[in-house]
Design an enzyme around this catalytic site. Structure first.
Site, PDB file in Angstrom:
ATOM      1  N   SER A 125      40.639  52.298 119.575  1.00  0.00           N
ATOM      2  CA  SER A 125      40.603  51.064 118.791  1.00  0.00           C
ATOM      3  C   SER A 125      40.345  51.365 117.324  1.00  0.00           C
ATOM      4  CB  SER A 125      39.475  50.169 119.327  1.00  0.00           C
ATOM      5  OG  SER A 125      39.242  49.097 118.451  1.00  0.00           O
ATOM      6  N   TYR A 150      30.363  48.790 122.758  1.00  0.00           N
ATOM      7  CA  TYR A 150      31.796  48.850 123.057  1.00  0.00           C
ATOM      8  C   TYR A 150      32.488  49.831 122.117  1.00  0.00           C
ATOM      9  CZ  TYR A 150      36.682  47.730 122.335  1.00  0.00           C
ATOM     10  OH  TYR A 150      38.040  47.849 122.146  1.00  0.00           O
ATOM     11  N   LYS A 154      34.418  53.851 122.607  1.00  0.00           N
ATOM     12  CA  LYS A 154      35.724  54.345 122.132  1.00  0.00           C
ATOM     13  C   LYS A 154      35.535  55.640 121.340  1.00  0.00           C
ATOM     14  CE  LYS A 154      38.113  51.130 124.059  1.00  0.00           C
ATOM     15  NZ  LYS A 154      38.853  51.472 125.288  1.00  0.00           N
TER      16      LYS A 154
HETATM   17  C1  UD1 Z   1      37.617  42.393 118.091  1.00  0.00           C
HETATM   18  C2  UD1 Z   1      36.649  43.531 118.237  1.00  0.00           C
HETATM   19  C3  UD1 Z   1      37.407  44.825 118.335  1.00  0.00           C
HETATM   20  C4  UD1 Z   1      38.358  44.763 119.502  1.00  0.00           C
HETATM   21  C5  UD1 Z   1      39.291  43.585 119.314  1.00  0.00           C
HETATM   22  C6  UD1 Z   1      40.158  43.425 120.517  1.00  0.00           C
HETATM   23  C7  UD1 Z   1      34.675  42.764 116.989  1.00  0.00           C
HETATM   24  C8  UD1 Z   1      33.774  43.037 115.834  1.00  0.00           C
HETATM   25  N1  UD1 Z   1      35.746  43.573 117.111  1.00  0.00           N
HETATM   26  O1  UD1 Z   1      38.296  42.566 116.863  1.00  0.00           O
HETATM   27  O2  UD1 Z   1      36.512  45.884 118.511  1.00  0.00           O
HETATM   28  O3  UD1 Z   1      39.076  45.961 119.592  1.00  0.00           O
HETATM   29  O4  UD1 Z   1      38.524  42.381 119.158  1.00  0.00           O
HETATM   30  O5  UD1 Z   1      41.176  42.532 120.250  1.00  0.00           O
HETATM   31  O6  UD1 Z   1      34.455  41.862 117.746  1.00  0.00           O
HETATM   32  N2  UD1 Z   1      38.028  34.588 114.268  1.00  0.00           N
HETATM   33  C9  UD1 Z   1      37.786  33.276 113.899  1.00  0.00           C
HETATM   34  N3  UD1 Z   1      37.523  32.350 114.873  1.00  0.00           N
HETATM   35  C10 UD1 Z   1      37.498  32.672 116.206  1.00  0.00           C
HETATM   36  C11 UD1 Z   1      37.752  34.023 116.577  1.00  0.00           C
HETATM   37  C12 UD1 Z   1      38.010  34.948 115.581  1.00  0.00           C
HETATM   38  O7  UD1 Z   1      37.799  32.935 112.711  1.00  0.00           O
HETATM   39  O8  UD1 Z   1      37.237  31.797 117.037  1.00  0.00           O
HETATM   40  C13 UD1 Z   1      38.324  35.574 113.220  1.00  0.00           C
HETATM   41  C14 UD1 Z   1      37.349  36.742 113.197  1.00  0.00           C
HETATM   42  O9  UD1 Z   1      36.268  36.465 112.369  1.00  0.00           O
HETATM   43  C15 UD1 Z   1      38.248  37.867 112.658  1.00  0.00           C
HETATM   44  C16 UD1 Z   1      39.635  37.506 113.188  1.00  0.00           C
HETATM   45  O10 UD1 Z   1      39.572  36.124 113.519  1.00  0.00           O
HETATM   46  O11 UD1 Z   1      38.280  37.828 111.262  1.00  0.00           O
HETATM   47  C17 UD1 Z   1      40.028  38.295 114.415  1.00  0.00           C
HETATM   48  O12 UD1 Z   1      38.990  38.197 115.379  1.00  0.00           O
HETATM   49  P1  UD1 Z   1      39.140  38.782 116.851  1.00  0.00           P
HETATM   50  O13 UD1 Z   1      40.401  38.318 117.455  1.00  0.00           O
HETATM   51  O14 UD1 Z   1      37.871  38.509 117.572  1.00  0.00           O
HETATM   52  O15 UD1 Z   1      39.322  40.338 116.636  1.00  0.00           O
HETATM   53  P2  UD1 Z   1      38.395  41.385 115.841  1.00  0.00           P
HETATM   54  O16 UD1 Z   1      37.054  40.840 115.574  1.00  0.00           O
HETATM   55  O17 UD1 Z   1      39.183  41.906 114.694  1.00  0.00           O
END
Ligand code: UD1
Length: 336
Positions: A125, A150, A154
């Site tokens: 990842s 997690y 990795k």
């Molecule tokens: C997360 C994990 C990462 C993992 C990946 C799998 C963390 C810190 N990282 O990545 O290790 O490999 O998922 O797909 O959790 N967001 C919103 N609203 C929401 C959900 C997300 O605004 O309800 C935003 C988050 O703040 C982020 C972006 O969307 O900026 C992507 O979020 P997400 O899909 O959870 O992925 P990551 O956090 O990048």
């Protein structure tokens, strides 16, 4: 015909990779414990490819079961997806994460060592980079201290594989995924999040479908163009195809060292609000969202430099963010 063991082969990325493997002519043996997947996916894979993959319901934490599997099966290569993947849960249950993600990995590698099996592909990842100092992120970016158990599994997983390759003469490739999204063109397989989705895209599609009332956008005070955080969202089918070329690199002995790692992303960063806009466009729906505080542990921006993967794997993404979001939306509508 080469026999490829796919652990976690009924999961989101695993199932898409099984489809690509079968379409390329490999014999696939799926191992899955069904802890975060459904048995129906097996039938869906058959509907898409015309071939029913071999399937074993096995919990890879049970060493004897792993031994029995290898004793009864001819295996030419392994693609290892099976792992827990919820960041927040890993903070609450670190030992579960180490037992599952590290224990299973060790048992698989021990069998490979004892039976002279080569060729291992590992689901890694971009989380290993943390908030990288430079964007886009190249493979030379330093590994940052893991922000969660997690993420640590990795990092440690990569180290265990590298050391095993050096000690036992195996060859392996770790693929460092950015943010996988979307569903297969057939809309027969896709992401099946359990409970309230933690990741952005399933939350978006469930909100549009009326399952969730409102999307919370976590923070608009980041140092980015529109203030929301930036990620590299890659279509899961493009990601699945990266596993095929990585496997072929090992099978054809084209790898340049016994352990290699590649960034697997699109190379393009998109902000949360850009994702929201793109989703609204392709789905012709209006998304109910509000800006809330940042989510603890989130980084500002991460997107891949894909130069190395393009050069060495001769692979790059073919699908756009719009296509990925449309497929995610179509998949959501199938699974109300
Ligand atoms: C997360 C994990 C990462 C993992 C990946 C799998 C963390 C810190 N990282 O990545 O290790 O490999 O998922 O797909 O959790 N967001 C919103 N609203 C929401 C959900 C997300 O605004 O309800 C935003 C988050 O703040 C982020 C972006 O969307 O900026 C992507 O979020 P997400 O899909 O959870 O992925 P990551 O956090 O990048």
């Amino acid at each position: 015909m080469k026999n490829i063991l796919v652990t976690g082969g009924l999961g989101f990325i695993g199932s898409h990779t099984v489809v690509e493997l079968q379409n390329t002519g490999y014999h696939v043996i799926i191992v899955d414990d069904l802890s975060n997947s459904k048995i129906e996916v097996l039938e869906r894979i058959k509907e898409i490819t015309g071939i029913a993959p071999e399937f074993h319901q096995i919990d890879l934490r049970i060493k004897q079961d792993v031994k029995d599997l290898f004793a009864n099966t001819t295996i030419d290569g392994i693609i290892h997806f099976a792992a827990f993947k919820a960041v927040g849960e890993s903070v609450e249950k670190p030992l579960d994460y180490y037992e599952n993600n590290i224990g299973s990995l060790v048992y698989l590698l021990q069998e490979m060592r004892d039976r002279n099996i080569d060729h291992f592909i590992f689901s890694s990842s971009c989380t290993v980079y943390g908030q990288a100092d430079e964007l886009p992120i190249t493979e030379n970016a330093p590994i940052k201290p893991a922000a969660s158990p997690y993420g640590n599994t990795k990092q440690i997983g990569e180290e265990i594989i590298k050391e095993s390759c050096e000690a036992y003469g195996m060859n392996a490739i770790a693929l460092r995924y950015f943010n996988p999204i979307g569903a297969h063109d057939s809309i027969k397989i896709g992401e099946l999040p359990l409970g309230v989705p933690q990741n952005l895209i399933p939350f978006v599609t469930q909100t549009a479908a009326g399952i969730r009332e409102q999307l919370s956008v976590f923070g608009d005070d980041y140092d980015t163009q529109d203030g929301t955080a930036i990620r590299d969202y890659i279509h899961v089918v493009d990601l699945a195809k990266a596993h095929i070329v990585a496997l072929q690199r090992l099978l054809h002995k084209e790898n340049k060292s016994s352990f290699e790692f590649f960034n697997i992303g699109t190379g393009k960063g998109s902000s949360v609000l850009e994702v929201v806009k793109s989703f609204e466009k392709v789905s012709a729906t209006k998304l109910n969202y509000k800006i809330v505080d940042r989510r603890p542990g989130d980084i500002t921006a991460a997107y891949a430099d894909t130069t190395l993967a393009e050069k060495e794997l001769r692979w790059k993404t073919e699908k756009s963010l719009d296509e990925a979001l449309l497929s995610a939306w179509q998949w959501q509508q199938e699974n109300k």
